[in-house]
Enzyme design. Structure first.
Site, PDB file in Angstrom:
ATOM      1  CG  HIS A  26       6.516  -7.856   1.909  1.00  0.00           C
ATOM      2  ND1 HIS A  26       5.515  -7.031   1.437  1.00  0.00           N
ATOM      3  CD2 HIS A  26       7.372  -8.015   0.871  1.00  0.00           C
ATOM      4  CE1 HIS A  26       5.772  -6.696   0.180  1.00  0.00           C
ATOM      5  NE2 HIS A  26       6.897  -7.285  -0.190  1.00  0.00           N
ATOM      6  CB  CYS A  27       1.119  -9.835   3.434  1.00  0.00           C
ATOM      7  SG  CYS A  27       0.911  -9.412   5.172  1.00  0.00           S
ATOM      8  CB  VAL A  28      -0.941  -5.436   2.108  1.00  0.00           C
ATOM      9  CG1 VAL A  28      -1.959  -5.797   3.178  1.00  0.00           C
ATOM     10  CG2 VAL A  28      -1.125  -4.001   1.650  1.00  0.00           C
ATOM     11  NE  ARG A  30      -0.016  -9.164   9.083  1.00  0.00           N
ATOM     12  CZ  ARG A  30      -1.171  -9.544   9.600  1.00  0.00           C
ATOM     13  NH1 ARG A  30      -1.226 -10.633  10.325  1.00  0.00           N
ATOM     14  NH2 ARG A  30      -2.261  -8.853   9.420  1.00  0.00           N
TER      15      ARG A  30
END
Length: 660
Positions: A26-28, A30
């Protein structure tokens, strides 16, 4: 915020179950998946999930937009459910790349190589256009401007020297970008490119006449007579040589002791690659490139109308798929071998056609936000950048995109039957005429008129007819009969009704620009999660400097590990996400300097983050920075966006109306 475990279970089930998940991270904003089989994804189930703000597939990754502050909790819960191991972004990216077919991988590789050198090519194209104006006969007088005013001749000569440098030493630029992409040393890539255009070699531009006269110089390698020619204007020789060089360098780096690497790796790598380039790679790829060039020239010489219809009409589709980047190499090859390219003029007209169609939507739609987007994105297209117009307006409403393609096809036919050529590339849209040989400007301007008028008029007429039918349908529906409006018009009407029906809030929070630059609508962000508003409302800023300031007094609620994004929380509880660049999570913090930590109290105008714009661009990532008010904040009633030039800490970009 507590996470409903059932919603997370539904997400796992909707992506095909844990057995369909190869790796996930995951990123910030999604979740990012590499799935074994994307056809198993249940899009309807994801749309119905309360946690999911949006979904899309890009470059082999399936991405589910969750939102800042929530996505990490969802990811943690998902890992517990599936029993899977945590993965890095690079692991997901690598797994996704393996799922792309060879054509997709080749297109992405070419894009990764040519996009970083585009600024140099665009600059060279503009300057060559100025030189064309000064030296082209028949523009202002029967003679060229420098012939009428000889005092300008040396000025034109200096401009030509500056302009032609990027094309003269193009193999060095390609060598740098290609070796970097293949994992080698960028400096060796530059040296490799310069080797292939060394002044001691016969220039590729003079090869044809020297071959006819029998004066091609040769090397005598123990009886093997090898032509001593350079590869100016050639693409394939340096691309293949760069791949070989990077492979040899990586091989030696793993096996040579650190104490002697400086004395062994670079010299041996360049020596082997150089010999291979002049003995095998160069002659073979030179022949292949010339065969491809001759084939294209034959097609456009003998089937001009068909070539214009296909390339002119379908170029916009190439932009959507990303395949348009592959034709940069073809254009460069045509200029190097033939002295001009017949493809670039059609590209310029396609830009204008999509811009005209987008501009026409300003006279069709009534919702003010989309009107503004139609204007700004059309200006961008007229200047040669069509993605905002295509993705933000034309594809959304469909018919403008189609009419743009029709206009572009007609313009393409006109250009091909008149054999219009460009002497350089890099300048698209309306300024694209600077790249065209001056004696062909007249035909090109007629083509410009076609691609301006046909898409514009067709879009306005058809669009107004669609809106008129939709309004009649709405009246009928109000009287008790259900009639369905076309999707694009439904979007517009529902948006307008929601604005008209909203109540005026009591409290207002003004958000100052956290960066200096130009604020643009989110639709211009080259990432669907932001462009389609899946994350929430806001604007994006094309920064003019690499500094991020606090837009109000706040607490730092979250800083992503890779430093490229942070979330601030106002005393009212409103949170704002500042996300520097697109896909910059892949840089792992390189180029970013984090000045604040989670929990820090900051004052309005206080410096939060610094970033190196040149380093981010050199890595192939856009620096456009979305500023988002994440969806789902109950205290937010309405958000008003402002676009245009902005000064950090001074210009208001968002007005947030809070519920009373």
């Amino acid at each position: 915020m507590a996470i409903d475990r059932k919603n997370v279970e539904d997400i796992v089930r909707a992506v095909g179950g844990k057995e369909n998940i190869e790796v996930a991270t995951h990123c910030v904003t999604r979740l990012r998946f590499s799935l074994y089989d994307e056809s198993k994804v249940d899009s309807a189930a994801l749309d119905a999930n309360d946690l999911v703000k949006g979904q899309f597939s890009s470059q082999g990754q399936f991405q589910i937009v969750i939102g800042p502050g929530t996505v990490d909790k969802v990811y943690d819960e998902m890992i517990q459910l599936t029993g899977g191991a945590r993965s890095s972004k690079d692991e997901v990216k690598s797994a996704a790349a393996r799922k792309q077919n060879p054509l997709q991988r080749a297109i992405k590789t070419l894009a990764d190589i040519f996009i970083p050198i585009l600024p140099a090519i665009v600059t060279a194209g503009l300057l060559l256009g100025i030189n064309n104006i000064l030296t082209g006969p028949g523009i202002f007088f029967s003679q060229s401007l420098v012939d009428v005013y000889p005092q300008w001749k040396d000025i034109a000569a200096i401009i030509n020297t500056i302009a032609s440098t990027a094309f003269t030493f193009l193999p060095a630029l390609i060598g740098w970008a290609a070796v970097t992409r293949f994992g080698g040393s960028p400096l060796l890539g530059i040296v490799l490119g310069l080797i292939l255009v060394h002044p001691d070699l016969l220039s590729a531009y003079g090869y044809a006449s020297a071959s006819t006269e029998g004066t091609v110089p040769t090397w005598n390698l123990f009886g093997w007579h090898l032509e001593k020619i350079g590869y100016q204007g050639q693409v394939l020789p340096v691309l293949v040589s760069a791949y070989i060089l990077a492979g040899i360098e990586k091989f030696l780096n793993k096996r040579v002791h650190d104490s002697i690497k400086l004395l062994v790796v670079a010299p041996v790598t360049l020596l082997i690659t150089g010999f291979l380039a002049f003995t095998i790679i160069g002659p073979v790829t030179f022949g292949i490139a010339n065969a491809i060039t001759s084939g294209l020239v034959y097609v456009f010489d003998h089937f001009a109308i068909l070539g214009g219809l296909i390339y002119g009409g379908f170029y916009a589709l190439l932009v959507i798929t990303g395949m348009h980047h592959t034709f940069l190499a073809v254009d460069v090859q045509l200029i190097g071998s033939e002295g001009g390219t017949f493809l670039w003029p059609m590209l310029a007209l396609s830009n204008i056609a999509q811009g005209a169609a987008a501009l026409a939507m300003m006279f069709v739609i009534k919702e003010q936000k989309t009107k503004g987007l139609a204007v700004t994105s059309s200006i961008s297209a007229f200047l040669g950048v069509t993605e905002p117009a295509i993705f933000g307006v034309n594809i959304r409403y469909r018919y403008p995109f189609i009419f743009g393609m029709i206009g572009s096809a007609l313009g393409g036919v006109l250009l091909t039957i008149n054999q219009v050529r460009a002497s350089s590339i890099g300048v698209g849209g309306v300024p694209g005429f600077l790249s065209i040989f001056p004696n062909q400007w007249g035909v090109f301007f007629v083509g410009m008129a076609i691609v301006l008028i046909v898409p514009f008029v067709a879009t306005v007429l058809y669009g107004r007819a669609v809106v008129s039918r939709a309004e009649k349908s709405s009246v009928v529906a109000a009287g008790g009969t259900t009639t369905v409006s076309p999707p694009a018009v439904q979007d517009e009407l529902s948006s307008r009704q929601s604005v008209q029906g909203s109540q005026e809030p009591v409290n207002i929070l003004e958000l100052a620009a956290p960066l200096s630059g130009t604020a643009v609508p989110l639709a211009q962000v080259p990432d669907p999660a932001f462009a389609e508003g899946q994350m929430g409302q806001g604007v994006a800023i094309e920064p003019s400097e690499g500094k991020v300031y606090a837009p109000f007094d706040a607490t730092v609620a979250h800083v992503i590990k890779s430093k490229h994004a942070l979330i601030l929380e106002h005393a009212s509880g409103v949170q704002v996400l500042i996300h520097v660049g697109i896909n910059t999570v892949s840089l792992k913090g390189s180029g970013f300097t984090q000045l604040k930590n989670i929990g820090d109290k900051v004052k309005a105008g206080e410096l939060l983050l610094e970033f190196d714009m040149d380093a981010i661009r050199a890595a192939g990532y856009p620096v456009i920075t979305p500023i988002i008010i994440p969806a789902g904040q109950e205290m937010v009633e309405k958000i008003e966006e402002k676009t245009g030039p902005v000064a950090a800490k001074q210009t208001s970009i968002l007005t947030i109306h809070l519920k009373g």
